[in-house]
Design an enzyme around this catalytic site. Structure first.
Site, PDB file in Angstrom:
ATOM      1  N   GLU A   1      -3.117   8.245  -3.361  1.00 48.92           N
ATOM      2  CA  GLU A   1      -2.993   8.448  -4.796  1.00 48.92           C
ATOM      3  C   GLU A   1      -3.503   7.263  -5.602  1.00 48.92           C
ATOM      4  O   GLU A   1      -3.430   6.118  -5.168  1.00 48.92           O
ATOM      5  CB  GLU A   1      -1.539   8.740  -5.161  1.00 48.92           C
ATOM      6  CG  GLU A   1      -1.162  10.136  -4.700  1.00 48.92           C
ATOM      7  CD  GLU A   1       0.186  10.591  -5.204  1.00 48.92           C
ATOM      8  OE1 GLU A   1       0.373  11.795  -5.352  1.00 48.92           O
ATOM      9  OE2 GLU A   1       1.055   9.739  -5.454  1.00 48.92           O
TER      10      GLU A   1
ATOM     11  N   CYS B   1      -4.268   1.815 -11.105  1.00 49.70           N
ATOM     12  CA  CYS B   1      -3.431   1.399  -9.978  1.00 49.70           C
ATOM     13  C   CYS B   1      -3.976   2.076  -8.721  1.00 49.70           C
ATOM     14  O   CYS B   1      -3.974   3.308  -8.635  1.00 49.70           O
ATOM     15  CB  CYS B   1      -1.989   1.820 -10.263  1.00 49.70           C
ATOM     16  SG  CYS B   1      -0.863   1.486  -8.909  1.00 49.70           S
TER      17      CYS B   1
ATOM     18  N   CYS C   1       2.540   3.075   4.488  1.00 47.88           N
ATOM     19  CA  CYS C   1       2.782   1.631   4.577  1.00 47.88           C
ATOM     20  C   CYS C   1       3.575   1.364   5.844  1.00 47.88           C
ATOM     21  O   CYS C   1       4.474   2.130   6.187  1.00 47.88           O
ATOM     22  CB  CYS C   1       3.569   1.154   3.345  1.00 47.88           C
ATOM     23  SG  CYS C   1       3.751  -0.646   3.265  1.00 47.88           S
TER      24      CYS C   1
ATOM     25  N   CYS D   1      10.462  -1.220   2.844  1.00 50.03           N
ATOM     26  CA  CYS D   1      11.335  -1.665   1.756  1.00 50.03           C
ATOM     27  C   CYS D   1      12.273  -0.505   1.423  1.00 50.03           C
ATOM     28  O   CYS D   1      11.839   0.634   1.286  1.00 50.03           O
ATOM     29  CB  CYS D   1      10.511  -2.077   0.549  1.00 50.03           C
ATOM     30  SG  CYS D   1       9.332  -3.389   0.968  1.00 50.03           S
TER      31      CYS D   1
ATOM     32  N   CYS E   1      11.685   1.959  -1.660  1.00 53.59           N
ATOM     33  CA  CYS E   1      10.319   2.443  -1.918  1.00 53.59           C
ATOM     34  C   CYS E   1      10.045   3.725  -1.139  1.00 53.59           C
ATOM     35  O   CYS E   1      10.277   3.787   0.060  1.00 53.59           O
ATOM     36  CB  CYS E   1       9.314   1.373  -1.514  1.00 53.59           C
ATOM     37  SG  CYS E   1       7.595   1.928  -1.612  1.00 53.59           S
TER      38      CYS E   1
ATOM     39  N   CYS F   1       5.665   3.416  -9.946  1.00 49.33           N
ATOM     40  CA  CYS F   1       5.693   2.570  -8.746  1.00 49.33           C
ATOM     41  C   CYS F   1       6.630   3.153  -7.716  1.00 49.33           C
ATOM     42  O   CYS F   1       7.755   3.520  -8.021  1.00 49.33           O
ATOM     43  CB  CYS F   1       6.269   1.193  -9.054  1.00 49.33           C
ATOM     44  SG  CYS F   1       5.337   0.254 -10.199  1.00 49.33           S
TER      45      CYS F   1
END
Ligand code: SAH
Ligand code: SF4
Length: 377
Positions: free
Chosen positions: A100, A113, A120, A124, A127, A358
């Site tokens: 994205e 962004c 990933c 975290c 997230c 985010c």
């Protein structure tokens, strides 16, 4: 019948790669540098999508280029536009994987962004991207490709003909800033992200200056000095906690490289000054890291570093183990930060209606598409 091999797109390639591709067409070596700079300008200054318009390149070579290569962009799976003008694209890569990209228009700038990885490897706890398994690193071309695609979709190219008087001056660009804050940990895809930033910053091409490119990292400490040396963009650090015990939980990479090591690497980042500061990101989690005591500890911790502080209201996602801090608490926290001399520290959430904020990237789209599939059953 066997599928024909897919022609390679030249979009997103660097100068050396373009020279390689020209060599495969038997363009004599002494001509290559000139041809590369012609292609460079057509691709990255004009954004053209057809070799035929490249009028300063010999017709035969244009035809040969078109026989062997394309100027295709990444495929768009979905494009969403928020009520506040934020846009989000779900893009499909050539192997079917998806990433994205988000565009955030503001009165004085337009920020793109972009993602550096599919998913990933880090986890975290607040997230959503971290709940996905890493599928792979993006290539430099795929990273640059996100910028190209966004400029196409928002009409951010000057006229396609060199004589066109509408050549957009730098200040009239719609995408003025690029942030590596999409999916993935960019310092775990160092070489490709560095090469992509060099292409984006090239003054004869996309010309997005390094001062307007920001890499956000969760804290891959040993790569920070190398990034400063080899790429030299602006830096953002996902800090989120002022004590190692809590940061170990929120940003588990902290167990490997604790806050002290991280801040030492920040202090040593090349070129820091009041005009060139490191941004510290701090997600506001209710009852977890949002006390006034935490705020005071935060400003003490950053006292000797040229810093900006960015408080990010937590963006919830299905099943998230946290809530966003109450607005009054965010204000109290921000007041401490403000009094210490940091201006407008709270990042206003953008594109909430399209899950563009985010930490919300990708998974939500996959989910939504799964539910669409269900609806069709
Ligand atoms: N991997 C890099 C860059 C991508 S994340 C990094 O971690 O810095 C970009 C920013 O969004 C980071 O500061 C990250 O901590 C923050 N973020 C992640 N999930 C979030 C959420 N649910 N709400 C608010 N911010 C979040
Ligand atoms: Fe990865 Fe950044 Fe999300 Fe952490 S916050 S899981 S490093 S994308």
């Amino acid at each position: 019948m066997a599928d024909l091999p897919r022609k390679e797109s030249l979009v997103g390639l660097g100068r050396a790669e373009l020279a390689d591709r020209l060599a495969t067409l038997d363009v004599p070596e002494r001509q290559r540098r000139m041809r590369v700079s012609q292609l460079w300008s057509w691709i990255y200054v004009r954004g053209v999508t057809d070799f035929a318009v490249m009028t300063d390149i010999a017709k035969e070579l244009r035809a040969e280029l078109a026989d062997h290569f394309t100027l295709e962009r990444l495929d768009i799976v979905t494009e969403q536009v928020s009520v506040d003008g934020t846009r989000k694209w779900l893009l499909r890569l050539h192997d079917g994987k998806e990433v994205e990209t988000v565009y955030i228009p503001e009165s004085d700038r337009g920020t793109l962004c972009i993602s550096s990885q599919v998913g990933c490897t880090l986890t975290c706890s607040f997230c959503h991207t971290g709940t996905q398994r890493l599928v792979r690193n993006l290539s430099a071309a795929e990273i640059v490709g996100q910028i190209m695609l966004a400029r196409d979709r928002i009409g951010d190219w000057p006229g396609a003909v060199p004589s066109d008087p509408r050549g957009l001056p730098q200040g009239d660009r719609m995408i003025t800033n690029v942030v590596l804050m999409g999916m993935g940990e960019p310092l775990y895809n160092f070489d490709n992200v560095r090469d992509a930033c060099a292409i984006a910053a090239d003054g004869e091409g996309l010309s997005i200056s390094k001062r307007r490119i920001t890499l956000s990292t969760s804290g891959v400490v040993p790569e920070i000095p190398r990034w400063g040396e080899e790429a030299g963009t602006m830096l953002a650090i996902s800090l989120h906690a002022v004590r190692d015990e809590l940061r170990n939980e929120l940003v588990p990479i902290n167990k490997k490289w604790p806050i002290k090591d991280l801040l030492d690497a920040c202090r040593a980042y090349p070129g820091l000054s009041n005009a060139k500061r490191i941004t510290f990101e701090y997600v506001m989690l209710k009852g977890v890291n949002d006390s006034v005591e935490d705020a005071k500890a935060l400003v003490r911790l950053l006292a000797k570093i040229p810093a900006k502080i960015n408080l990010i209201p937590f963006n919830p996602w299905p099943g998230a183990p946290y809530e966003c801090s109450d607005w009054e608490q965010i204000e109290k926290f921000a007041e401490v930060v403000n009094r210490a001399g940091y201006a407008s520290p709270v990042r206003s959430p953008r594109g909430r209606d399209i899950m563009a904020a985010c930490g919300q990237l990708k998974s939500a789209s996959v989910k939504q598409r799964a539910s669409e599939r269900m609806a069709q059953m």
